[in-house]
Every structure is written in structure tokens, then in C-alpha cells.
Design a protein around this motif. Sequence first.
Motif, PDB file in Angstrom:
ATOM      1  N   ARG A 283      33.617  40.597  21.991  1.00 32.97           N
ATOM      2  CA  ARG A 283      33.949  40.981  23.365  1.00 32.97           C
ATOM      3  C   ARG A 283      32.752  40.843  24.302  1.00 32.97           C
ATOM      4  NH1 ARG A 283      33.360  45.974  25.643  1.00 32.97           N
ATOM      5  NH2 ARG A 283      33.274  47.173  23.705  1.00 32.97           N
TER       6      ARG A 283
ATOM      7  N   ASP B 297      45.454  37.826  15.916  1.00 30.90           N
ATOM      8  CA  ASP B 297      45.775  38.351  17.249  1.00 30.90           C
ATOM      9  C   ASP B 297      45.184  39.713  17.551  1.00 30.90           C
ATOM     10  OD1 ASP B 297      47.366  36.127  17.951  1.00 30.90           O
ATOM     11  OD2 ASP B 297      48.972  36.904  16.690  1.00 30.90           O
TER      12      ASP B 297
ATOM     13  N   SER C  70      47.286  48.347  24.854  1.00 29.35           N
ATOM     14  CA  SER C  70      46.373  47.206  24.869  1.00 29.35           C
ATOM     15  C   SER C  70      45.272  47.437  23.845  1.00 29.35           C
ATOM     16  CB  SER C  70      45.746  47.070  26.256  1.00 29.35           C
ATOM     17  OG  SER C  70      44.967  48.211  26.534  1.00 29.35           O
TER      18      SER C  70
ATOM     19  N   THR D 245      41.319  45.430  22.326  1.00 25.17           N
ATOM     20  CA  THR D 245      40.304  44.414  22.541  1.00 25.17           C
ATOM     21  C   THR D 245      40.883  43.023  22.307  1.00 25.17           C
ATOM     22  OG1 THR D 245      38.694  45.979  21.684  1.00 25.17           O
ATOM     23  CG2 THR D 245      38.018  43.689  21.813  1.00 25.17           C
ATOM     24  N   GLN D 246      40.637  42.136  23.283  1.00 25.74           N
ATOM     25  CA  GLN D 246      41.146  40.769  23.156  1.00 25.74           C
ATOM     26  C   GLN D 246      40.546  40.077  21.931  1.00 25.74           C
ATOM     27  OE1 GLN D 246      40.206  38.355  26.516  1.00 25.74           O
ATOM     28  NE2 GLN D 246      41.713  36.791  26.038  1.00 25.74           N
TER      29      GLN D 246
ATOM     30  N   ASP E 130      41.260  36.425  19.375  1.00 23.93           N
ATOM     31  CA  ASP E 130      42.121  35.269  19.084  1.00 23.93           C
ATOM     32  C   ASP E 130      41.751  34.597  17.773  1.00 23.93           C
ATOM     33  OD1 ASP E 130      39.758  34.051  19.741  1.00 23.93           O
ATOM     34  OD2 ASP E 130      40.663  32.544  21.057  1.00 23.93           O
TER      35      ASP E 130
ATOM     36  N   GLY F 162      36.080  35.870  29.443  1.00 23.09           N
ATOM     37  CA  GLY F 162      36.489  37.268  29.487  1.00 23.09           C
ATOM     38  C   GLY F 162      35.393  38.181  29.958  1.00 23.09           C
TER      39      GLY F 162
END
Lengths: 700, 700
Positions: free
Chosen positions: A273, A314, A328, A330-331, A333, A690
Motif C-alpha cells: 500500500r 483480491d 472495504s 486494503t487494495q 491485486d 494508489g
Amino acid sequence: MVKPTLGSRASLAVAAVAALATTASAQTFRRSAACPSLGCIYPPDQSSFIAGQVFDIRVEIQAPANGSTPYNNGVPSSEFALYIGGKGADMQEVSSFYDREDPQVESYNFTYYEDLFQKANDSATLVNVLAKSYRHVTLFNPGEYELKLQYNGGSETLAHWTVLPLAEARQAKNVILFIGDGMAPSMVTAARLLGHKTVNGKYKSRLQLDESEGFGMQMTHSLDSYITDSANSATALMSGHKSTVNALNSFTDSTGKPYGAPKFETIFEMARRLYDAKIGIVSTAFLADATPAAVVAHTPQRGAYDYVIDQFLDGGAVAFNGTPQNFSWTQWDGPDVLFGGGGKDFVPKASNKNVSKIDRFLERGYQWSTTNSTLAELDNSKRALGLFSDSNLPTWLDRHVYTDNLASFGAWAPENKTFTAPTTDVPGLKDMTLKALDILHTRSKHDGTPFMMMSEAASIDKSMHVADYPRALGDLLELDDTVRATLDRLEELGIREETLVVVTADHAHGFDVFGSADTEYLAAQTTIEGKRDAIGTYLESGLSGYQVPQGVNPQNQSEFVGPQGPGFPVTWEPRYTAAFGLAATVDQYEDFKTHPSVRATSLEPLKNGTYRASHDDSPDGFFISGVLPTSNDQGVHSLVDVQVFSFGPGHELFRGMMDSTNIAQKIAQVMDLGRDKKGDLAVSQRKGKGKGKGEGEGKK
Amino acid sequence: MVKPTLGSRASLAVAAVAALATTASAQTFRRSAACPSLGCIYPPDQSSFIAGQVFDIRVEIQAPANGSTPYNNGVPSSEFALYIGGKGADMQEVSSFYDREDPQVESYNFTYYEDLFQKANDSATLVNVLAKSYRHVTLFNPGEYELKLQYNGGSETLAHWTVLPLAEARQAKNVILFIGDGMAPSMVTAARLLGHKTVNGKYKSRLQLDESEGFGMQMTHSLDSYITDSANSATALMSGHKSTVNALNSFTDSTGKPYGAPKFETIFEMARRLYDAKIGIVSTAFLADATPAAVVAHTPQRGAYDYVIDQFLDGGAVAFNGTPQNFSWTQWDGPDVLFGGGGKDFVPKASNKNVSKIDRFLERGYQWSTTNSTLAELDNSKRALGLFSDSNLPTWLDRHVYTDNLASFGAWAPENKTFTAPTTDVPGLKDMTLKALDILHTRSKHDGTPFMMMSEAASIDKSMHVADYPRALGDLLELDDTVRATLDRLEELGIREETLVVVTADHAHGFDVFGSADTEYLAAQTTIEGKRDAIGTYLESGLSGYQVPQGVNPQNQSEFVGPQGPGFPVTWEPRYTAAFGLAATVDQYEDFKTHPSVRATSLEPLKNGTYRASHDDSPDGFFISGVLPTSNDQGVHSLVDVQVFSFGPGHELFRGMMDSTNIAQKIAQVMDLGRDKKGDLAVSQRKGKGKGKGEGEGKK
């Protein structure tokens, strides 16, 4: 680092109430994790956070309807509130502190047994619960925090939290964390005995681990039990939070569900992140297993394998088995490298709704490999998935010595799109780790980002569980060889001085060597008493038979290097083997030999769910009665502190006695992962996409 | 510090031949210690010396008359010679190197069994021997030395010695060496579990050992076996030399005699010789036992108790049982403090020719004490002997909790001049150590000399041998408490900054905690299977029952301190005990309780010299079959590396992985005990009598 001392006891007094067992005697079977009173706060008392680390808060109000401590006919009061504040400052309700809506209240119940007598009588206690969760919050200001949960008309649960100081400087660009699963100190000592020669009591060569620049040990207790499993222990190493047995980067709430529990961010997620760090995950286990899963997965149930694999791709807000998560996270991928076993969990099957996880990775642009040859050919600039077996990878001993066993490990069969082909071309920990390092280095060099890798020697643990000591120690020597090769490669790449390497274990097994065994004499005896006389103790333990080559002129033995090179035994089947044992076993037969066949288990199942020892496992051996419950089909973990070896920048931090949670916290310090309110400068230095800040910032 | 690496292998190649087993298979039963070939050099290959350390050299020429490798009808050639030289320089005969007469040749024989089959058949091999010893020699020049023994018409045995570099500076004035006998890392972890509280998996207080400034581990192998006893392991810690099981500061020659073997000086002897250092010896064992004996005694047979006690007073050249030694040795007239048990060895009896050793100490001006009260009253300016029990002192648990057991320990009965009185007023390790410190400090302050103390927690080991885990852990907690108190006292005395404190173990036991035991449930079950179900693993291990006070309001438990103060359990008999175990046991019954009565042994002797478990030992328990030979009446030592904790000046040296011999070598470095040829300046700085240099100086 939180370092409680006697002197600090007074200051923690108010917070300590939350830590008590409800009754003095019934403390082993608890109503729910980290919640001895009827009002529960997660994260619990004594939690420490990296500044800016993302986490969830949850409170539960519990009311037992029966059992030894019933409350109000099992009806919890709907009036409850959680307050938070900096230590000594005024408290405010959490929703006010975070300036957000109060979450909805959940209502459900669960049952538990209060002790073994209640369990034997199937006399369960019913508990009704009211709960709510505050998702995705953060504390930026280092310091002490107090929490107070008011509930059930006047009861209070207190908790004390600490947000750790910011690092004064970033000491390392990259971090590699090796985990020798189950690697007790005794196993490191025994591996040295097998893999290295002594002359008159002194080693002529030693382990790479013995050359550690920083050296310490860590305490492995889980949140609510002193014996851990690999899920909660890996969680502590990777997030800095204690959790419960079976839990991955989340606290075990009382819902009994594998999803929705209060989570906390791992240092790998934070590095991604904040810095767009390149992340590598390598394991000789099946990849959905606890240790590789702990890099990024969040669930109190490590056995939710499909959920874990979806989280690899994900992250922690992914749906569970079709159930969407209403929060939501933490993003995320996907990692840059994911190498290991467990292909069976990636192919379509009922438990994953017939979805090919391999296809999901390929759709996201991953390369993939299923053999050691194709592993070597992977493009270092692209993300990669490697699935080299159906389940756990074969051990070092099976890959190098007892290679006939490889056929029983399933390799990828492209024609069938399953993992059923005979295994012939399979990498080991070193192959996977060095290739992962090459990919991470290339990718991080490309855009100036750091990398972090977790590499696990999993079958140290798996072999020890079935008392297959030689296979466990072979994999430990492979780990040592891998660490040595990794340090060499870092040197070649010119990044040794900017890369911290930490090697530790997640827990131990109660293993030790207590002498030697004359396997010829043992086999020749016909009574248990006679066979036991084959054990040589003290002076008669002699020297390591594993370093005495058979059929080699004694004058040349000292210079003899075995077929696997220095650092490994020259023979695995000496006449005089080490006499190995465990502090707790199931019933077993033992002959102290290295078994050519994989010792899948030393027990035969009986119809009533218990197990008995199989003489077939050690035909020359004698019977040893066990200590563990007869429902156990294998050995268990143990208490002893485990070692922490470290190399490179920041190794000075990893000295002396630590807690398991300190490992993640110290790595965060070395990597400068902490962020306070004024942390924008540091955040802006990160490369890539991000923005990692601004969500859920608290008003202290 | 000698730190062999793969890279140095080539340079050691010529020396390595001496380390080989004669045959590939028969290596556990050896002809004689450190002598795999027919020509033996003591000190053996790979020996390292503190510059100026005094030692003996011995060579043996062996000729087996029968067995698997007979030589020349059992006749060794009388032509043999030992050569020595700095590495790469010309060699000269040892008598020439030291400019002295060649010693007389000894001639004798011995027998041994080549393996268990030969032993079972009583088929011994006879070996004829010629030998000679060069007494009281020294090497002053740091560097590498090569030795060559030519014998039997062309055969050669090579050895490589190292004289360690001189210290660049003296870092500490005084040293205190604590030895937790048998203290495995697992036992330190378990002691913490019993003695300290956790809240949500984190300790609220910790051991003093956990606060160690320096932290490392050491490998305990003995010279010729990988499992050690306390004699050779204490020897390594106190002299820097590996030796054989049962040997104290000497190499085990093939004479089979307890005297005359090749010796080497301890760091305590060196400090006395060079600095007139004040020496303290404290142990909870009987004082003739291996660990206290290793401070100054020299014999390959630790069981020669009377010889050991005479050496406490007169050093290593004292007569054995009326046999005078025909050599000189470092001057020694007794320690300044000798506190412990074992009074029975000091009173007149047949085995000491009816000589009162107490009187011998009194004649030399010692004060003496036999109770805790009189211990406190000793004059700090005078030398002191303390004998507080007939044999080993009672454990901490018996002194503090199960005090009824004290009556079975014999205290001094002045009217009878024996140790037969009921024990009521007995010191523990802390009492003895703090008083010893006061005496050493007063005496060293008086004449400006340094002091060195060895303080041993002996019954950690002794209790573990009989699987009495709670007593072992109680004594470990007492050691921790003693270390804490010692550091505090050093602070009070103003000498903390000039005193190095090292805490280590001499070896381990294969112990660990693998869960909890519900002792109530276990006792209520009638079958082995039922009782085994009382073991709680992983989550069900729960929290430490030893920190849950019975009958105390749960709200106040966290602040509750037990009757023995912080750092000790609040109860020793919780319902949920820790489930303890050993990697190797004799047959036993186990109920996982703390036993009020002393568990002298868990075995009943049978007539044929074997043992069977006694159910009386654990009436509620269940049977666990053993692994060790049935001739064993107790448990054995194990392999695992042990910890090294250090505090104060020089602690930086004690980091990471060490060999046991490094402990003495590093203490010598911190104390600047090394002396080269030009060492007169350093020597002249010493206070007190005598001159410690000039004897046996070699010409390099």
C-alpha cells in the motif's frame, strides 16, 4: 516494542481486568477468544499497532443462558458503548472518534463446553450475543490508548493499546523473511549434527544460520493458548498481532464463521500500500496452507482454502463462497510471485464452485510454471504463479535420495488439466526462492520500488508431525542451504547491503536427540528390552554416523563430501544413527532408521476414531506408548521459544529475547512502514499507483 | 575464537587425519578418547589455548593384540617421537622445544569392547600401550602450531593447535559465571510460563534472563561424543578445552586411572595465578560434584570425590589416595568461598582415610557455616567454607512450598560431627551467591585484586533426571531470581560496570511442554485412553494455570502476587497443569501434577539390574513406556544447544552461536588472561604473591 516489566505493572492495572479467566478453574475451555468477561473488545487488551496500520474494531456483549455463570436469563442488554481515548485524555465513543456512523448490531448465539466433564456429558452452555464491528480504521499517533466498553448496565471491560513509535530512519529497502515451520532450536542443533563434521568435538564447518549477524529468540504463545498452530503464529510474525489457533490476520469472534471477523493489516499489505512493494510468497507446502496464507489472507479459519486463494488474488474484502463482504479493505491485486504446492486447490472442483484459479491468475497476466525446468525459464519482469505439486512438495530427502517416492506426488498433467502426472522435474525451496528473488529484484528495480518475500520450509513441520525426523532435518538443511544461496545471490545482485534477511520459526516441536542407536544391534534383538539396549547415551552416543561415508578409506573420510555437497550428510543410513525423540507422541514403533518410504503417518485408524501404532512403519522397531489423546493421529507443537537469525541492515534490532509480534513490528521499523498524521512526505515517496492514507484516520 | 569454515578446510587437511574413526562402522565404542589411530596426541587435534595457559602433553602408542585391527601381535614399537612447530616452520622434538629431559616411558595395557555385539559376547580387545607425558608446559605465542607423532615405524598422527590472540584490552575486572545445570532452552520457556503472567498472549513481566544484554547459544558436544555429561561440559566452560564424559580439566588417557592424566589450567586458576584473583565456588549440589569441581579439579574420573575435595584445597598436583603426583602444577591454596552441599564427603570416613576435610579447611584459616543464619554472619573479609547439607541441598520447592520434606535432608549435627540433623535453616542459591559476592568483593577490594565466581543451580538437572519437572523449574526460577538479585547487589556495591555476568547451561535435557493437563479429569478417568484425553493441545492448552490463584476474586487475580513474590507461580497445584515431557524416558507413570513428596526416582529396581516404573510415584497417572535401556534408572542429557545470557562489560562478545569452549576463551579475553613472551608488564600489574610466568615457556 512493548516490553512489559514489573515496574510497569501499576500503570497497566486498569487494563488488566480484561485478561482474566471468568472462573479460577475453568480457564482452558473459554467462552470465546480473548474475552474472559461478558464484554469483549477486539483488538484486545495489550494490542500494539504499527502507526497507520489498518484494522477492524469489534465489540461483543455475551450473556450465557445456562452453565456456571448464567447472566440475566441469557439476555444481553442492548445498551452498550465503546469509548476510546489517548491515555489520560477524555474518551469518546468510537463512532465519534472516527467520525462515522455507528455500525449495525448483530444478534446471534453460540454454544461451548466449559470443561472436559461438560464435554463428556455433552452438556453445552448457550451464549446469546450482541455485537458490532467498526471496519477499516487506523491510529496514526504513536502513544498509549485506553478503551472502555460499557455494557450490561454498569459492567466495564477495559483495554490498553499502544501505537508504536515511528522509525527514525529506513534501514533496509527490501526484506526476506524465511520461516522454518516448526523449527525448534533442538532441530537446528540436530541438523548441524547430521550435516557437518566435527573433529574432537569442534565443528569443521557450520550452518549458515550459525553465522547469523543478529541472533535472538521469540516467544510463540498465541492470543489465548500457550501452544500455537502455524496460522496464528505466522500471523504474529507478519502482522504484529497475537491471534487464536487457526486464525489468519484476524481475531476469532464468536460467530463461528470464516469471514467477517475483525482483521488487521499485514506488513506485506502495508508495504504494498505504501511503497507498491513487490511481494513474493514461496512455500514447500500447498499454497493455501497457513504460513503462505498469512502473508495476505484474513480469516479465523485457516481451513477455508478456497477463500484463502481468492484473497491471494483480491485481498481481504473478497466474497466468501458467494457471500459478499460489506466492508472495504486494503487494495490488493495479487503477489508478484506465488510459488509452491497445492495445485489441487487451484483446479476446478466442487469446493471452489468449479472455478479454475489458475485461469484467474492467467487472466490477470501471470506467467505460470509447473516444473523446475519451466520455473527457470520464467520471465523475470513478469508476475508468476508456480504450482509444482498437487499438495505439499516432496521433501528434500525424497527429491535427492529416495527419488522413487517422487512418483507418488502429483505433477501437472496438461492434457487432463489436473495434478496427476508422475513427478520428475520438481523444484525445491532453493530453486523457488532464488527464482522468486530474481523476479522480485527485476520488477522492483524496474520501477524503483522495494520488495518483500516470505519463503517457508514447510515440511520441517510436516515431517516432524509424523515423527519422520530425517525428512524434517533434511528440509531444515535445505532451508539453511537456501539462506546461504540467497545471501550469495543478494551479493551478486548488489543488494545485500540494502536487504534485511530474517530467518525464524513459527513454533516448535518437543524434539531432541538423546544419544545414538546401533541399528544393527537393534534389529538383531528380539525383545523390547534388548532393542532398548541399542541406545547409546553420553560417551556411547559417539560421533555423528551421518558424516562417516561407508566404504571410504578412513584416511580420506574427513575430506569426503557427500553427493549433495557440503552441509548435507554423506549417508542417511549409517549403522549408528542419532536417537531422536519427542516429548509427546502418539503410540508408535521406532527403529531410529531413515525410512526409504515416506512415513505418511505412524498410525493406523481404528473404527472408533482412535488410532493405534503400525508395526509396518518400523519393522525392526519396538513399541513406545504415547501420551497424547488417542484421537490424535500425529504429534503436536510445543512451547519452547524459537530462534531468530538475521543478516543485513537492521539485524541489530533482532537480538535477544523477543515476542513473536515483535518480528513484524521490527520489520516495519526497518522498512519504515509506520505513518503518523503528518506522514504525507513519506507516503509521497512511494512509487506506483494508489494512495495509502486518509482512510479512517482517528482524532486522538 | 576458532570459527572453522568451509574455506579453511584445505588448510586443516593434514591435521584432520587424527580425527577419523578407525573403521567406518565401529565408531561409537572407541579404543580411547580422541585417539582413532594407534598414535595418540593429547591435547588433541583442533585444541585452542589461551596464550600462556598451562597444560600437559601426552602421547600414547597403542597396539591391539586382537580384535578387528590387530597390530604387530600387540607389540607397539618403542621408537616414537613427538614434533612441534609453528605452522610452516621447522618442527623440533617436544623435549628440545621445551629444553627439558624426555620423560620416562610408561608401559601398560587395557581392554575394550568394539561394539555392542562384542560386549554381549564379552569378547574384549586387548591393547598394549607405550606412553609418555610432558608436564606443565605453555605456549605463549599466538598463532597456529602443527604437531606430528611418528610411531610404529612410519605411521604419523598429526594435530593442529591454535594459541588464541591476546586481548587488546581488559574489559572487566570481575566475572561471575552462573551455570544452570541441564537448563535447556525449553526449560527457560517453561519456567517463564510458570512464573510470569500473560495477558492476551503477551507477558506482563519476564525473566531476568530475558533482559540479557548479550544473547547467544553454545554447542555442548564433548570431545568424543555428541552427548555430554556435566564434567566435560563444565570443563569446556571453565578451561576452553573439550574433554571426555566424566573428565574434569584433563584428557582421558588409556590408563583408566583417576590421576596422572594430561591436564590443562582453568581460567579460575589462571586468574588466581596472574592476578591473585579471589575465587568463589557456589553450588546447590554436593560440592565434590562435577560442576563445582570443574573450577579447579583435574581428573578424568569425576567420581573421585575425595581427590576432588583435596584439589579444592591444594590444586592439581595433590596426591591421590596416598599416591604422590610426580609433577608440578599451578600453585593453589584454596578458593576464597566454597558454599554448597555434600557435607558427607567432608567428614571422616573410610573413603577419605578418616580425615576431616572440615578440619583441613579450618586449619587453613577458613571460617565455616552450616546454616543460613550463620552464613549471614560470616566475616566478609575472611575465606569461608559453607556446608549446608549432607548431599545436594533441598530444592527451591522443598524449601518454600513442601517444607515437610526438609527433614529428610541432613544438616550439621555439631554434637555428632556429622550431617544427620533435621534441616530447618538452609540457604538457597540466592542466599549463598549474595554472601559469596559480599565476601569476594570485600576481599578483592582490600588488596585491589579482581574476583571470579562460579555459581551453579544444580538441581535443575538433578530434578529433570527423575522427571520431577516442577522442582527443576522451581530451581530455574530461583536461578533467575538469583541473577536479578546479583545484578542489583553489583549495582549497590558500585561494581556493576566492572563485572561481567554470564549465565549459561552445561547441557540440556530433551524436555518440552506440549499442552496442558486437566488433572481433575485425568484423575477421574479409569483407563489409559481416558486419562490421555485429559491432555489439551493447541487452543485447549489454554493459559498458565500456575498464575491463577485459587479462591481469589477473578477481578484481582492479575495483580495477585504469590507468597514467594513476583517471578514465581502463585500456585504449584493448579487444576490445569502444563503437560511436560521428555524426548527419552525410562518407563514411568505420569499424572502431570506437582508432587508434594520428593520424586527421588520414578523407578523401582528389579533384581536383574533393570528397573520398572512405580505406580506409587503417580497414583492417578498412566503408564508411559520408555525408550532408554532398562538398566537406566533415570533420564539422560540431550543434544540441543543451550543459551548464553550475559550482562555487563564484554557482553558483546557473547552473541550468536558459540562453542562451549568459547565461553572460557571469551571470559579470558574479557579478563585479559592471555600472556605472550613479552607479557611481563601485564603480569607485574597483578597484586599479591607469587609470579605466574616463566615455567615451561616454549621456543617457537
